[in-house]
Design a protein around this motif. Structure first.
Motif, mmCIF file in Angstrom:
data_model
loop_
_atom_site.group_PDB
_atom_site.id
_atom_site.type_symbol
_atom_site.label_atom_id
_atom_site.label_comp_id
_atom_site.label_asym_id
_atom_site.label_seq_id
_atom_site.Cartn_x
_atom_site.Cartn_y
_atom_site.Cartn_z
ATOM 1 N N LEU A 323 5.109 -3.717 -0.780
ATOM 2 C CA LEU A 323 5.684 -2.485 -1.170
ATOM 3 C C LEU A 323 5.877 -1.394 -0.097
ATOM 4 O O LEU A 323 7.135 -0.930 -0.013
ATOM 5 N N ASN A 324 4.994 -1.370 0.525
ATOM 6 C CA ASN A 324 4.999 -0.283 1.788
ATOM 7 C C ASN A 324 4.561 -0.875 3.063
ATOM 8 O O ASN A 324 4.438 0.219 4.006
ATOM 9 N N GLY A 325 4.430 -1.966 3.277
ATOM 10 C CA GLY A 325 3.853 -2.400 4.562
ATOM 11 C C GLY A 325 5.104 -2.447 5.713
ATOM 12 O O GLY A 325 6.226 -2.144 5.428
ATOM 13 N N PRO A 326 4.853 -2.955 6.758
ATOM 14 C CA PRO A 326 3.613 -3.644 7.301
ATOM 15 C C PRO A 326 2.499 -2.408 7.502
ATOM 16 O O PRO A 326 2.712 -1.227 7.813
ATOM 17 N N LEU A 327 1.145 -2.800 7.181
ATOM 18 C CA LEU A 327 0.142 -1.719 7.782
ATOM 19 C C LEU A 327 -0.371 -2.043 9.213
ATOM 20 O O LEU A 327 -1.480 -2.025 9.229
ATOM 21 N N ASP A 328 0.469 -2.216 9.918
ATOM 22 C CA ASP A 328 0.069 -2.490 11.480
ATOM 23 C C ASP A 328 -0.172 -1.391 12.030
ATOM 24 O O ASP A 328 -0.380 -1.482 13.399
ATOM 25 N N PHE A 329 -0.288 -0.173 11.715
ATOM 26 C CA PHE A 329 -0.711 0.990 12.238
ATOM 27 C C PHE A 329 -2.455 1.141 12.079
ATOM 28 O O PHE A 329 -2.822 2.019 12.594
ATOM 29 N N LEU A 330 -2.840 0.236 11.279
ATOM 30 C CA LEU A 330 -4.185 0.343 11.189
ATOM 31 C C LEU A 330 -4.869 -0.802 12.456
ATOM 32 O O LEU A 330 -4.260 -1.436 12.896
ATOM 33 N N ASP A 331 -6.340 -0.694 12.365
ATOM 34 C CA ASP A 331 -6.898 -1.479 13.282
ATOM 35 C C ASP A 331 -6.837 -2.800 12.857
ATOM 36 O O ASP A 331 -7.463 -3.466 11.899
ATOM 37 N N PRO A 332 -6.231 -3.731 13.716
ATOM 38 C CA PRO A 332 -5.966 -5.165 13.288
ATOM 39 C C PRO A 332 -7.229 -5.926 13.206
ATOM 40 O O PRO A 332 -7.130 -7.119 12.949
ATOM 41 N N ARG A 333 -8.424 -5.346 13.661
ATOM 42 C CA ARG A 333 -9.636 -6.373 13.704
ATOM 43 C C ARG A 333 -10.178 -6.346 12.283
ATOM 44 O O ARG A 333 -10.986 -7.181 12.154
ATOM 45 N N TYR A 334 -9.785 -5.588 11.381
ATOM 46 C CA TYR A 334 -10.051 -5.837 9.888
ATOM 47 C C TYR A 334 -8.985 -6.021 9.145
ATOM 48 O O TYR A 334 -7.863 -5.426 9.331
ATOM 49 N N PRO A 335 -9.434 -6.600 7.934
ATOM 50 C CA PRO A 335 -8.301 -6.724 6.902
ATOM 51 C C PRO A 335 -8.105 -5.590 6.321
ATOM 52 O O PRO A 335 -8.507 -4.392 6.421
ATOM 53 N N ALA A 336 -6.437 -5.538 6.284
ATOM 54 C CA ALA A 336 -5.747 -4.282 5.812
ATOM 55 C C ALA A 336 -4.876 -4.528 4.444
ATOM 56 O O ALA A 336 -4.055 -5.124 4.591
ATOM 57 N N PRO A 337 -5.596 -4.012 3.381
ATOM 58 C CA PRO A 337 -6.633 -3.473 3.317
ATOM 59 C C PRO A 337 -7.870 -4.023 3.109
ATOM 60 O O PRO A 337 -7.538 -5.375 2.759
ATOM 61 N N GLN A 338 -9.090 -3.542 3.040
ATOM 62 C CA GLN A 338 -10.366 -4.089 2.911
ATOM 63 C C GLN A 338 -10.919 -3.762 1.519
ATOM 64 O O GLN A 338 -10.934 -2.631 1.161
ATOM 65 N N HIS A 339 -11.654 -4.537 0.850
ATOM 66 C CA HIS A 339 -12.353 -4.028 -0.434
ATOM 67 C C HIS A 339 -13.723 -3.586 -0.092
ATOM 68 O O HIS A 339 -14.372 -4.068 0.950
ATOM 69 N N ILE A 340 -14.325 -2.669 -0.607
ATOM 70 C CA ILE A 340 -15.575 -2.130 -0.301
ATOM 71 C C ILE A 340 -16.596 -3.070 -0.415
ATOM 72 O O ILE A 340 -17.625 -2.917 0.455
ATOM 73 N N CYS A 341 -16.613 -4.238 -1.173
ATOM 74 C CA CYS A 341 -17.600 -5.182 -1.188
ATOM 75 C C CYS A 341 -17.446 -6.023 0.463
ATOM 76 O O CYS A 341 -18.621 -6.507 0.809
ATOM 77 N N GLU A 342 -16.165 -6.265 0.772
ATOM 78 C CA GLU A 342 -15.852 -7.032 1.897
ATOM 79 C C GLU A 342 -16.752 -6.102 3.031
ATOM 80 O O GLU A 342 -17.374 -6.531 4.012
#
Ligand code: HEM
Ligand code: SF4
Ligand code: SF4
Ligand code: SF4
Lengths: 499, 237
Positions: A323-342
């Motif tokens: 829809l609105n990606g890429p989310l490449d401005f986020l830290d690539p070491r973590y899944p984007a987005p990340q679930h609170i359980c993850e």
């Protein structure tokens, strides 16, 4: 309180015999111009609605492969007929997934296939007339888009896709469902489904900070609109105001605190839920989700974490990037987005959390797999992580855990009965009956294993169960979030986090 | 006359089938909607589809009777179809010899499985309720094809050699009807016409499930929406 029909709960889930029209009376409240106009939908049913509706169906067939293929290839094997919780709870023939889809398929045949044009009777093709539209409005609002049917269909036919298309067609001709459309209006106005304005949100968060300080002696923060935080936490807005949701919110905050990772909530994007999916609107989904991505940029965060909400996680996990990606401005070491359980699970594995399981000793816990999480998303790197990660978390914070009947968990989980935009009072009768399969499995572990807590990770499930379980004689305190249990067990200040 | 019929039927079937597949292939999949847990690699997806194709995995989870009947019917039909190659290849490769008996068993199995599926449709309330005339129609048609085939195997043998010669020459010249010297020859003509009927309705009916499976987004998508941006071809950015 109105007089509701609560179906009997037996020892096991049984497939009832079929009846015609037991739920034909239960149509949702229609949307009015006040709700429809801001959405760009016609305020009332358009004059040439038949023509327009068929035209819209034609348009959607060209836009969605799922719709085109699924309307064509059903072999009527009947494998899905006893898989829908709404059929099991209501016995209504139109609540069998294949028959629900048939409501659209018969129209599709009539206008888009040679067989339906030439031999309508032979192939069950029907005109898009008043009666058909009535059935659409009724029965496409008796599907929670839970996708249980798609698990069992030999071709993966997903009735949720057909329900979404039907709702989009109805909106296009001015026949909307008040509940969903009104809520989407609130998101655009105030940033969340509940219509909570910023000052109220701020007040709540401060109140919760005090509450945690009082009960634990630790200064756990719940920051709002804080630029430069590491994480933007996007939770369902129910987490700010409803019980038991709020307990999970405190749980998230404690985890962040303990890990030493700064986070913020956004008042502009104070909603993880995305009802654009329920009404099948790509544009609305995109518009609603855009608020989150825009805020992530504006607040300069490095990570996006999503709170406990089933369909929200589906939209975030499976659709945000498109829809609105890429989310490449986020830290690539973590899944984007990340679930609170993850997120919490990851910290757990890295030893950042100290947990006192005994804090949860009063509870004997089971887990309800929320269908959108179970059948439309993943957690962690491996298929099925969406089942294992929450369970591992629960096991890490409590001593007594037991699964419900395997036919009712993981990918075969039963919907709570209130998903897909049906969590509205006028549909209470449907919601009660739709919960019956889940309640049956729950009662069994309550009896056999003395279970007294059903953990889950969906705001709608929580709201639905707290309302509906009491009608089955089960106390509402029975349900709560996974992070409610985490919140109970987490030892603040013990050995402060790793990053 | 028969030559024209065969050509027309084959054209309708091939063009119809391929054009439907073309429609499926061309229609976009705007969002990732794999039913999870789903494979996270292309290879995994290929395996998922292959097992659905060969073993009807999902159906096995759902309904053991439908699964058994369905798998028996489709499996038997596949063997029977393969055996039919002997009528189109000249000379017949040696391995068709021992295959003959397997083919006949498969023919019986196919008819029996169809009978079972029909019975299932009639007996179980929910399946009966969702069935249209067309759903019974296809079963009857297939059953008639299978029965007429078995009839030729066991009772009324047609003059296969003459028929094969007649059919094989069809690709190069216009031929008339195959020889009609015995009751068996008549049954063969009937068998042929029924198959022609099946092929004509194929692209316009639920029989398209045979190709459609591979285009089902819940089954053929890789579960990697976070790892790789899936592009919606019709989205305005
Ligand atoms: C790619 C190949 C195919 C696959 C994977 C496939 C798969 C299936 C499955 C899973 C079912 C449901 C099983 C059931 O109803 O018991 C089914 C039903 C059916 N298939 Fe296929 N099929 C294929 C090709 C064909 C072909 C080539 C034909 C016919 C010429 C055919 C005719 C039918 C019929 C008539 C049914 C309905 C059975 C009933 O009424 O119960 N299929 N197919
Ligand atoms: S998606 Fe869920 S609610 Fe809808 S028809 Fe299928 S099983 Fe029923
Ligand atoms: S399981 Fe699939 S193919 Fe069978 S009746 Fe249901 S939707 Fe149709
Ligand atoms: S509310 Fe919960 S159980 Fe119901 S559809 Fe949503 S995720 Fe599924």
């Amino acid at each position: 309180m109105a007089d509701y029909h609560v179906p009997p709960v037996e020892d096991d889930i049984k497939t009832p015999s079929l009846k015609i029209g037991t739920m034909a009376h239960l149509a949702p409240y229609p949307a009015t111009a006040k709700h429809m106009d801001p959405m760009g939908f016609p305020g009332e049913r358009v004059e040439n609605w038949q023509e327009k509706g068929i035209e819209k169906l034609g348009e959607l067939l060209k836009k969605y492969r799922s719709l085109q293929v699924y309307l064509d290839i059903c072999v009527k094997c009947g494998a899905c007929t006893d898989k829908c919780h709404y059929y099991l709870g209501t016995q209504d023939a139109n609540n069998m997934p294949v028959q629900r889809a048939e409501l659209m398929r018969s129209v599709y045949r009539r206008y888009f296939t040679p067989a339906g044009k030439l031999f309508p009777k032979l192939v069950n093709a029907t005109d898009f007339d008043e009666e058909t539209l009535n059935k659409w409005f009724t029965y496409f609002h008796q599907c929670s888009q839970c996708r249980r049917c798609s698990v069992f269909c030999p071709f993966g036919i997903d009735t949720a896709e057909i329900t979404m298309a039907a709702r989009e067609i109805m909106n296009a001709i001015g026949v909307g469902h008040k509940y969903s459309v009104e809520i989407i209006g609130k998101v655009h106005q105030l940033g969340n489904n509940l219509g909570i304005p910023k000052p109220a949100l701020k007040g709540t968060l401060e109140f919760l900070e005090e509450e945690i300080l009082d009960s634990t002696g630790h200064d756990v923060r719940l920051p709002l609109d804080q630029e430069g935080a590491d994480v933007l936490l996007v939770a369902p807005s129910a987490d700010f105001f409803s019980e038991p949701h709020i307990q999970s919110l405190m749980g998230y905050a404690k985890v962040f605190h303990q890990a030493g990772i700064s986070f913020t909530i956004s008042s502009y994007a104070s909603e993880a839920a995305n009802f654009g999916m329920f009404i099948g609107s790509y544009d609305q989904q995109k518009k609603i989700a855009k608020r989150v991505v825009d805020q992530a940029r504006a607040l300069k965060v490095k990570r996006l974490v999503v709170g406990e909400c089933g369909h929200a996680w589906r939209v975030a996990y499976a659709f945000w990037n498109t829809l609105n990606g890429p989310l490449d401005f986020l830290d690539p070491r973590y899944p984007a987005p990340q679930h609170i359980c993850e997120f919490t699970h990851d910290l757990l594995k890295r030893g950042a959390l100290t947990l006192d399981k005994e804090a949860n000793d009063p509870y004997r816990v089971t887990f309800h797999d929320s269908c959108n999480v179970a059948r439309a998303t993943r957690m962690g790197p491996n298929p099925g992580g969406q089942f294992e990660i929450p369970r591992e978390l629960i096991r890490a914070v409590c001593n007594h855990y037991v699964d419900m009947d395997e036919e009712t968990v993981r990918e075969k989980t039963f919907c709570c009965g209130g998903g897909g935009g049906l969590l509205t009072d006028e549909l209470m009768d449907l919601r009660i009956r739709g919960a019956q399969p889940r309640v049956t499995a729950l009662k069994r572990v309550m009896e056999s294993d003395k279970v007294n807590f059903m953990a889950l990770i969906c705001a709608i499930c929580k709201a639905q169960f707290t309302k509906v379980l009491p009608m089955y004689g089960i106390p509402m305190e029975m349900v709560g979030g996974v992070h409610q249990l985490v919140s109970n067990a987490i030892q603040l200040g013990a050995n402060k986090g790793v990053v | 006359m028969l030559t024209f019929l065969v050509y027309i039927v084959l054209t309708i079937f091939l063009l119809g089938f391929l054009s439907r597949l073309f429609v499926y292939a061309r229609s976009p999949a705007p969002l990732k909607i794999a039913t999870t847990p789903a494979p996270v690699t292309r290879l995994g997806v290929a395996w998922r589809l292959l097992t659905e194709l060969l073993f009807f995995n999902s159906l096995f989870k759902a309904d053991k009777l439908a699964w058994a009947g369905g798998l028996a019917f489709h499996g038997a039909m596949a063997v029977v179809l393969f055996r039919h190659l002997r009528y189109f290849i000249d000379p017949i490769p040696a391995f068709f010899g021992p295959l003959q008996i397997i083919g006949i068993v498969a023919g019986i199995a196919m008819a029996a499985a169809l009978g079972f599926l029909l019975l299932r449709r009639l007996v179980f309330e929910r399946v009966r309720y969702i069935s249209s005339q067309a759903d019974y129609g296809v079963l009857f048609l297939l059953l008639a094809i299978a029965m007429s085939g078995l009839l030729m195997d066991f009772v009324l043998r047609p003059n296969i050699v003459a028929i094969k010669t007649n059919l094989m020459s069809m690709w190069s010249t216009v031929t008339g009807l195959p020889p009609l010297n015995s009751a068996g020859d008549v049954v063969f003509l009937l068998h042929l016409l029924l198959v022609a009927g099946l092929l004509v309705i194929f692209p316009f009916s639920k029989l398209m499930h045979a190709g459609g499976l591979f285009f089902s987004p819940t089954r053929n998508q890789v579960d990697n929406p976070r790892e790789k941006k899936h592009v919606n071809p019709w989205a305005e950015s």
